[in-house]
Design a protein around this motif. Structure first.
Motif, short mmCIF file in Angstrom:
data_model
loop_
_atom_site.label_atom_id
_atom_site.label_comp_id
_atom_site.label_asym_id
_atom_site.label_seq_id
_atom_site.Cartn_x
_atom_site.Cartn_y
_atom_site.Cartn_z
N GLN A 1 -6.10 50.21 25.97
CA GLN A 1 -7.45 49.86 26.39
C GLN A 1 -8.02 48.87 25.40
O GLN A 1 -7.98 49.08 24.19
CB GLN A 1 -8.35 51.09 26.47
CG GLN A 1 -9.73 50.71 27.05
CD GLN A 1 -10.64 51.90 27.18
OE1 GLN A 1 -10.76 52.71 26.27
NE2 GLN A 1 -11.31 52.00 28.33
N CYS B 1 -13.24 44.20 26.19
CA CYS B 1 -13.62 44.16 27.60
C CYS B 1 -13.36 45.47 28.32
O CYS B 1 -13.63 45.59 29.50
CB CYS B 1 -12.90 43.01 28.31
SG CYS B 1 -11.14 43.30 28.55
N GLY C 1 -10.77 46.61 29.38
CA GLY C 1 -9.68 46.53 30.36
C GLY C 1 -8.53 47.44 29.92
O GLY C 1 -8.27 47.60 28.74
N ARG D 1 -4.33 48.48 30.60
CA ARG D 1 -3.06 48.12 31.22
C ARG D 1 -1.96 48.96 30.63
O ARG D 1 -2.14 49.62 29.59
CB ARG D 1 -2.76 46.63 31.03
CG ARG D 1 -2.45 46.25 29.59
CD ARG D 1 -2.31 44.75 29.50
NE ARG D 1 -1.81 44.34 28.20
CZ ARG D 1 -0.52 44.03 27.94
NH1 ARG D 1 0.37 44.14 28.88
NH2 ARG D 1 -0.16 43.64 26.75
N CYS E 1 -4.75 42.41 24.78
CA CYS E 1 -5.34 42.60 26.10
C CYS E 1 -4.87 41.51 27.05
O CYS E 1 -4.86 40.33 26.71
CB CYS E 1 -6.86 42.57 25.95
SG CYS E 1 -7.71 42.65 27.53
N SER F 1 -6.43 40.73 29.82
CA SER F 1 -7.58 40.07 30.45
C SER F 1 -8.22 39.04 29.53
O SER F 1 -8.40 37.89 29.90
CB SER F 1 -8.63 41.10 30.85
OG SER F 1 -8.04 42.15 31.56
#
Ligand SMILES: [Zn+2]
Length: 113
Positions: free
Chosen positions: A72, A76, A78, A80, A88, A90
């Motif tokens: 995480q 942001c 986000g 995955r 990240c 994103s």
């Protein structure tokens, strides 16, 4: 050997559950392991075959599900699936936290009828 130790705990857990249910012959044991446990499923299966000899689990199949760890992003938020790239997808941020698919769980014990 990591797998052997895990398997000892597994055989113990299944044995305890069987005792609670009043015995029986095990057909299949389903378990999940976290992706970051560094466990080889094949080794786990052979360790299980070895350790379950002469128990109610002898000859039972061991079905292993791997739970992937997640990353995480702290910037942001986000998420995955984790791989070896700890950044990240994103925003490209490198401030990521690992949300582990951790440990091992005994999911289900299927008995022979
Ligand atoms: Zn991000």
């Amino acid at each position: 050997m990591h797998e052997m130790a895990i398997c000892c705990a597994l055989v113990e857990a299944v044995g305890a559950e069987l005792a609670r249910r009043g015995g029986g012959q095990v057909e299949t044991v389903r378990m999940s392991i976290g992706a970051l446990q560094g466990i080889e499923p094949d080794l786990l299966i052979s360790a299980f075959a070895l350790l379950s000899e002469d128990t109610a689990m002898a000859g039972a199949a061991l079905a292993i599900t791997r739970r992937p760890a997640r990353l995480q992003c702290r910037t942001c938020k986000g998420e995955r699936a984790a791989d070896r790239h700890f950044h990240c997808a994103s925003c490209g941020g490198t401030e990521v936290s690992l949300l582990p698919g951790k440990g091992m769980t005994l999911d289900e014990i299927i008995l022979r009828h």
